[in-house]
Design an enzyme around this catalytic site. Structure first.
Site, PDB file in Angstrom:
ATOM      1  N   SER A 233      27.097  -5.218 -12.700  1.00 48.78           N
ATOM      2  CA  SER A 233      27.755  -6.345 -12.799  1.00 48.78           C
ATOM      3  C   SER A 233      28.377  -6.118 -14.576  1.00 48.78           C
ATOM      4  O   SER A 233      27.657  -5.556 -15.276  1.00 48.78           O
ATOM      5  CB  SER A 233      27.491  -7.895 -12.614  1.00 48.78           C
ATOM      6  OG  SER A 233      28.470  -8.597 -12.839  1.00 48.78           O
TER       7      SER A 233
ATOM      8  N   ARG B 236      30.670  -0.298  -8.347  1.00 48.25           N
ATOM      9  CA  ARG B 236      30.243  -1.263  -7.084  1.00 48.25           C
ATOM     10  C   ARG B 236      31.763  -1.879  -6.888  1.00 48.25           C
ATOM     11  O   ARG B 236      32.346  -2.302  -7.777  1.00 48.25           O
ATOM     12  CB  ARG B 236      29.241  -2.351  -7.528  1.00 48.25           C
ATOM     13  CG  ARG B 236      28.939  -3.471  -6.551  1.00 48.25           C
ATOM     14  CD  ARG B 236      27.946  -2.600  -5.264  1.00 48.25           C
ATOM     15  NE  ARG B 236      27.525  -3.479  -4.247  1.00 48.25           N
ATOM     16  CZ  ARG B 236      27.834  -3.892  -3.451  1.00 48.25           C
ATOM     17  NH1 ARG B 236      29.079  -3.372  -2.968  1.00 48.25           N
ATOM     18  NH2 ARG B 236      27.238  -4.787  -2.534  1.00 48.25           N
TER      19      ARG B 236
ATOM     20  N   THR C 268      28.473 -14.258 -10.264  1.00 46.52           N
ATOM     21  CA  THR C 268      26.926 -14.981 -10.177  1.00 46.52           C
ATOM     22  C   THR C 268      26.469 -16.142 -10.041  1.00 46.52           C
ATOM     23  O   THR C 268      25.805 -16.640  -9.326  1.00 46.52           O
ATOM     24  CB  THR C 268      26.094 -14.138 -11.665  1.00 46.52           C
ATOM     25  OG1 THR C 268      26.533 -12.732 -11.572  1.00 46.52           O
ATOM     26  CG2 THR C 268      24.732 -14.034 -11.353  1.00 46.52           C
TER      27      THR C 268
ATOM     28  N   CYS D  60      36.261   7.514  -4.301  1.00 47.67           N
ATOM     29  CA  CYS D  60      34.695   7.583  -4.378  1.00 47.67           C
ATOM     30  C   CYS D  60      34.254   7.892  -5.762  1.00 47.67           C
ATOM     31  O   CYS D  60      34.518   8.678  -6.268  1.00 47.67           O
ATOM     32  CB  CYS D  60      34.006   8.474  -3.285  1.00 47.67           C
ATOM     33  SG  CYS D  60      32.339   8.703  -3.696  1.00 47.67           S
TER      34      CYS D  60
ATOM     35  N   CYS E 159      25.617   9.087  -3.067  1.00 46.57           N
ATOM     36  CA  CYS E 159      26.032   7.728  -2.972  1.00 46.57           C
ATOM     37  C   CYS E 159      25.511   7.037  -3.673  1.00 46.57           C
ATOM     38  O   CYS E 159      24.236   7.000  -3.880  1.00 46.57           O
ATOM     39  CB  CYS E 159      26.097   7.518  -1.402  1.00 46.57           C
ATOM     40  SG  CYS E 159      26.686   5.826  -1.001  1.00 46.57           S
TER      41      CYS E 159
ATOM     42  N   CYS F 256      28.313   1.661  -3.422  1.00 46.77           N
ATOM     43  CA  CYS F 256      29.509   0.959  -4.118  1.00 46.77           C
ATOM     44  C   CYS F 256      30.230   0.094  -2.655  1.00 46.77           C
ATOM     45  O   CYS F 256      30.872  -0.821  -2.764  1.00 46.77           O
ATOM     46  CB  CYS F 256      30.403   1.485  -4.835  1.00 46.77           C
ATOM     47  SG  CYS F 256      31.459   2.655  -4.235  1.00 46.77           S
TER      48      CYS F 256
ATOM     49  N   CYS G  51      34.263   3.151   0.090  1.00 48.97           N
ATOM     50  CA  CYS G  51      34.952   3.882   1.096  1.00 48.97           C
ATOM     51  C   CYS G  51      34.994   3.212   2.427  1.00 48.97           C
ATOM     52  O   CYS G  51      36.149   3.235   2.942  1.00 48.97           O
ATOM     53  CB  CYS G  51      34.025   5.113   1.392  1.00 48.97           C
ATOM     54  SG  CYS G  51      32.249   4.970   1.834  1.00 48.97           S
TER      55      CYS G  51
END
Lengths: 253, 584
Positions: free
Chosen positions: B82, B331, B367, B528, B553, B556, B559
Site C-alpha cells: 500500500s 496490487r 486501511t 501483468c 506471480c 495482484c 489479470c
C-alpha cells in the site's frame, strides 16, 4: 534403538534479493523473509524417515539463534521431529556465530543427549561454509559421512553413498557418527497445518551456550560486506585481430 | 488453427476435477478437520483487526473463544502492499495505547503537495483543508510492517495465526450455509497428477467465517455467485497500483512529505496518478508508486511502463537521482466505493475489508475503513458466538447485524460523501472534468448532492480492439531511474514451488490466442506487473501460444479483473508462495 540430533538453521529465503546494510557490516535481515535452510529440510526428512523405518527412536531438532528460530524448530517438529532444543544466541554473538561455535554446541549436545547420529545439512545457503558437520565430527572424534545422497543403517554401522566430484563414493562407518545431507538424499515432506497445530504441543527446551560449557567468542571479525561490482557491459569485436589487440591493450596478454 | 499443437496450459483441479481423473484413483482424499468459534481468511488489516477485537471482547467479558486466522503469505505482512498514508481513526479505537505498544507509525505527515504534471512541467494545486486528500493528522506508514505489528498484538491476545496456509475452498453445510474453509492441498505436480509428497489440506470449521482476502479475493468471487451478494450493486471497478522503495540521497530527503500527482504520463481520459512519500525511519527512504484505473481502453497501455516513465519527469527524477531502488511490488485496489458495495453477510459468513471494498478512493485510503469493518464484524459476531443458543436458522450463523452496524458507522458516511468523485471522471474532459466536479461539489457540498453517478461498468469490458488503438511508444528503461520488468519482479522476492499446476487457471485454453491475442493484441502481456503472461511462437508451425510463468506471480489479481475474455480465474497456489515484501 537410538536418538538422532538434527540441526536446523533459519536463513534468508533463497528467492529474496539480499541488500547490504548501509554501514556495510552485514546484510539487512529485519523483516526479510526467512525459511529453513533447504539442506536442513533434507536432514530433517532423513531423520524422520529413519524413525518411521524404526531404526531410531527419537529425533531432536536443534537450532541456535534468537527467539525467531523457534519458528524453524516448529517446522521441524511439524515434519515429524519429537522435540526441540533452542540454544539462545542473540545480538553480537549471533552476528559473529559461525561453524566453530555451532559445532562446539552440537558436540556438547550430542554427548548430553547420548545421540547415535547427528544429521546436518551439508551447508547453509547464507554463508556456504560447509564446515559445521565436519568440525562436529572432529570435536567428537566420530566418523563422518558427508554429502550423503543415500543412507542405510545396518546394525551398528551406517552405509553412506557420498556425492563427490566425478561420481559417488560408498563408505561404511560405525555409529555414533555425523552425517551431512546433500541435495539428492530425499524430497522433504511438507509441514502441513494439522502437524503445525500438533507441533505446538511438542516441547522445545531452552538453553544458553554457557549451559553447555561453550564459549561463543569468535576468532573471525567481519571487516566489511560489499555488493558484487556491477557487471560492466561487454564489448563486441569484429575480428580476431581486434580481440588480440584489445587483450594486449588491457594487459591480459 | 491446429489446437493439437498447443501444449496444454491449465491443469488445475478446479478446471479439471480429480474425481474424473484416472491418475487420482485410489488416492486418499479425506481431510483432517478441526473446529474453531471463528475462522478468518486473510491476515491483513481487516482480518487482524477482527481477530483482535474478538479477543479483546472475550477478555473483557471473560469468555473463551477460539479464533483461527489463515494467511497465504509465509509471514504476516509479506503480501501487504500500500502507499500508505494511514488515518489513525480506527487504530485509535482498537488500541488507544498504540504508541506505547510500539505501533510503527513513525512518520507524521508534515507536508502535503498535489500537482498536475505535463511532460516537462508541474502545476501545483493547493491542498486546501476539506479536500479529500488532505493528510493533516495522518502518518506515512510501511503497511507491511504495521500489519506485522498487528499480527504480534493478535498473537499476544491468543489468536491462532497460521501463515503459509492458503484458504483454497469454502465448505458448506447441508443447508447451504458456510461451514468453514479448507486449506490448499500440497504436492500436486505441474501436470495435475499427485506427487509422492501429496497431502490434502485441512478443514477448519467455524460458527462463522470471515473473508478478508483483500481486493478481488478468489473465494469472495465464488461467494458473490453462491449467495447473490451483488444483485443490488454495481460491478466493482479497480485500479492497479505499482510501488517501489528507494533509498535516496540524504540531501533530497524531506521526512514527512507527501506528494501526489495526476496528469502526465497518462492522458486525460485514463484515470490514475502517482504518490511519493518520504518516510522518517532512520534511512532516507521514499515510498513511491503509480496507480492506473483498470477501466482504461487502450490495450497497448502498460501500467508498469507508465510507472517507469513517470519517474523520468524532472520533478520526480530530481528526488530519485543518485538513489537506489530496493523493493518493487504491485496490487490491484478497489475504486468503486459506495455504488459497488455488495451485501456483506450471508449464512455462515461475512466479508470484511477491501474484499467487499471500503476504500475511500479520493482520499486514497482504505486501511482505516478496512480495520473498522473488521472491528464492526467482531462486535456483531461476539454476542452470537458466545450465546448459549444463537437462535440461527442455519447451521452456519447468519449475522445481518454486521451490515446494519456498517450502515450506521462512519465508514458509510465517508463513502457516501465521496461517492460521486470517481465516476465524475467519466465525461468528455476526463481528468479535468473530474477535478472540477470534486472542487465544486465535494469541497463545497461534501457529497450532499442528491444524485449518485454510475461507474462505466465492468473494467474487463472497457478495452477497445487493438486495431482501433495506437500502440504507445514507451522509452527504454535507463537502468538508473527506470528498469525492465524482470529485474523488478526479482526485487519483489516472489517465488513459488515450480512443480505445481499454474494457479492462473484458464476456463478455456484456446481463448487467449483466439480472442485476447487476435482482437486485443494480448493485453495481459502488458497489464501483468510480473511478466506472467507471454505470447511466444509455437515450436513447430506458425502461430503463437500463451506461456504462463506462474512462478513470477505477485498475487495482484489484475489479470482476473482485466482479462477482456474473463477467461482467467486466479486461484491460490500452494501456501507460502508469492511475494516476500518487507514493509511495502
Amino acid at each position: 534403538m537410538s536418538r538422532v540430533l538434527v540441526g536446523v538453521k533459519r536463513v534468508i529465503d533463497y528467492a529474496v534479493k539480499i541488500r547490504v546494510k548501509p554501514d556495510q557490516s552485514g546484510v539487512v535481515t529485519d523483516g526479510v523473509k526467512h525459511s529453513m535452510n533447504p539442506f536442513c529440510e533434507i536432514a530433517v526428512e532423513e531423520a524422520v524417515k529413519l524413525k518411521e523405518k524404526k531404526f531410531i527412536k527419537e529425533v531432536v531438532a536443534v537450532s541456535c539463534g534468537p527467539s525467531q528460530v523457534t519458528e524453524t524448530i516448529r517446522t521441524a517438529l511439524a515434519m515429524g521431529c519429537d522435540r526441540g532444543i533452542h540454544v539462545e544466541v542473540s545480538g553480537k554473538d549471533y552476528e559473529a556465530m559461525g561453524p566453530l561455535q555451532i559445532s562446539k554446541i552440537f558436540a556438547a549436545l550430542a554427548k548430553k543427549e547420548e545421540a547415535s547420529l547427528v544429521i546436518l545439512g551439508k551447508q547453509a545457503i547464507d554463508d556456504d561454509c560447509n564446515q559445521t558437520g565436519q568440525m562436529t565430527a572432529a570435536l567428537l572424534d566420530w566418523p563422518q559421512g558427508t554429502f550423503a545422497s543415500e543412507v542405510t543403517i545396518d546394525g551398528e554401522t551406517v552405509k553412506v553413498v557420498r556425492e563427490i566430484d566425478g561420481g559417488l563414493e560408498t563408505i561404511k562407518i560405525s555409529m555414533p557418527a555425523v552425517l551431512t545431507a546433500d541435495l539428492r538424499l530425499n524430497t522433504p515432506r511438507y509441514a502441513t497445518l494439522p502437524n503445525i497445530m500438533k507441533a505446538k504441543k511438542k516441547k522445545i527446551a531452552n538453553m544458553k551456550p554457557a549451559d553447555l560449557g561453550v564459549d561463543m567468542v569468535s576468532r573471525v571479525e567481519v571487516l566489511r560486506v560489499d555488493e558484487p561490482p556491477t557487471r560492466l557491459a561487454g564489448v563486441k569485436v569484429e575480428t580476431v585481430d581486434d580481440l588480440v589487440a584489445k587483450l594486449k591493450a588491457n594487459g591480459t596478454i | 488453427m491446429h489446437l493439437h499443437m498447443m501444449p496444454r496450459i491449465t491443469s488445475h483441479y478446479t478446471i479439471f476435477p480429480r474425481d474424473k481423473d484416472p491418475r487420482w484413483e485410489g488416492v486418499e482424499m479425506e481431510r483432517f478437520a478441526d473446529e474453531a468459534d471463528v475462522v478468518i481468511v486473510g491476515g491483513g488489516p481487516a482480518g487482524l483487526s477482527a481477530a483482535i477485537r474478538l479477543k479483546q471482547l472475550a477478555k473483557e467479558q471473560e469468555k473463551e473463544l477460539r479464533v483461527c486466522l489463515v494467511e497465504k503469505a509465509s509471514q504476516i505482512g509479506a503480501h501487504t502492499l500500500s502507499g500508505a498514508c494511514l488515518e489513525p481513526s480506527a487504530l485509535n479505537e482498537l488500541f488507544p495505547d498504540w504508541k506505547e505498544r510500539g505501533a510503527p507509525l513513525n512518520t507524521p505527515v508534515t507536508e502535503d503537495l498535489f500537482s498536475i504534471l505535463t511532460e516537462k512541467y508541474r502545476i501545483p494545486v493547493p491542498m486546501l483543508p476539506g479536500l479529500p486528500m488532505n493528510n493533516h493528522g495522518n502518518y506515512i506508514v510501511r503497511l507491511g510492517h504495521f500489519v506485522h505489528w498487528l499480527g504480534e498484538q493478535a498473537e499476544e491476545l491468543g489468536v491462532e495465526i497460521y501463515p503459509g496456509y492458503a484458504a483454497a475452498e469454502v465448505l458448506f453445510h447441508e443447508d447451504g450455509s458456510v461451514k468453514g474453509i479448507a486449506t490448499n492441498d500440497v504436492g500436486i505436480a505441474k501436470d495435475g497428477s499427485p506427487k509422492d509428497v501429496f497431502e490434502r489440506g485441512m478443514e477448519l470449521h467455524a460458527k462463522v467465517t470471515l473473508f478478508g482476502e483483500g481486493c478481488h479475493g478468489h473465494l469472495a468471487k465464488q461467494l458473490y455467485r453462491q449467495f447473490n451478494l451483488r444483485e443490488n450493486c454495481e460491478p466493482q471497478t479497480y485500479a492497479i497500483g505499482l510501488k517501489e522503495l528507494w533509498v535516496i540521497d540524504e540531501k533530497k530527503w524531506r521526512p514527512g512529505r507527501v506528494e501526489h500527482s495526476v496528469g502526465w504520463p497518462l492522458n486525460r481520459n485514463t484515470y490514475g496518478g502517482s504518490f511519493l512519500y518520504h518516510l522518517n525511519e532512520g534511512e532516507p527512504l521514499v515510498a513511491l508508486g503509480f496507480v492506473v484505473g483498470l477501466d482504461y481502453t487502450n490495450p497497448y497501455l502498460s501500467p508498469f511502463r507508465e510507472f517507469q516513465r513517470w519517474k523520468h519527469h524532472p520533478f520526480v527524477a530530481k528526488t530519485l537521482e543518485g538513489g537506489d531502488r530496493i523493493a518493487y511490488g504491485a496490487r490491484a485496489l478497489n475504486e468503486g466505493g459506495y455504488q459497488c458495495l455488495p451485501k456483506v453477510t450471508f449464512p455462515g459468513g461475512m466479508l470484511i475489508g477491501c474484499s467487499p471494498g471500503f476504500m475511500n478512493v479520493p482520499k486514497i485510503k482504505g486501511t482505516h475503513t478496512a480495520m473498522k469493518s473488521g472491528m464492526l464484524a467482531a462486535e456483531a459476531i461476539f454476542p452470537k458466538v458466545t450465546a448459549e443458543d444463537p437462535a440461527s436458522e442455519t447451521a452456519g450463523l447468519h449475522i445481518p447485524e454486521y451490515e446494519d452496524n456498517l450502515k450506521k458507522s462512519w465508514i458509510w458516511k465517508e463513502l457516501y460523501a465521496v461517492r460521486n468523485i470517481r465516476p465524475s471522471f467519466h465525461n468528455y474532459f476526463g481528468l479535468y472534468g473530474g477535478m472540477v466536479y470534486t472542487g465544486v461539489f465535494y469541497w463545497i457540498l461534501r457529497g450532499k448532492e442528491p444524485w449518485t453517478l454510475k461507474h462505466a461498468g465492468l473494467d474487463s469490458a472497457q478495452l477497445k480492439p487493438a486495431k482501433e488503438c495506437t500502440p504507445i511508444e514507451y522509452p527504454k528503461p535507463d537502468g538508473k531511474l527506470s528498469f525492465d520488468l524482470l529485474s523488478s519482479v526479482a526485487l519483489s522476492g516472489t517465488n513459488h514451488e515450480g512443480d505445481q499446476p499454474p494457479h492462473l487457471t484458464l476456463k478455456d485454453d484456446s481463448i487467449p490466442v483466439a480472442n485476447n491475442l487476435a482482437i486485443y493484441d494480448g493485453p495481459e502481456q502488458r497489464f501483468c506487473p510480473a511478466g506472467v503472461y507471454e505470447y511466444v511462437p509455437l515450436e513447430t508451425g506458425e502461430g503463437m501460444r500463451l506461456q504462463i510463468n506462474a512462478q513470477n506471480c505477485v498475487h495482484c489479481k489484475t489479470c482476473d479483473i482485466k482479462d477482456p475474455s474473463q477467461n482467467i480465474n486466479w486461484v491460490v497456489p500452494e501456501g507460502s508462495g508469492g511475494p516476500a515484501y518487507n514493509g511495502l
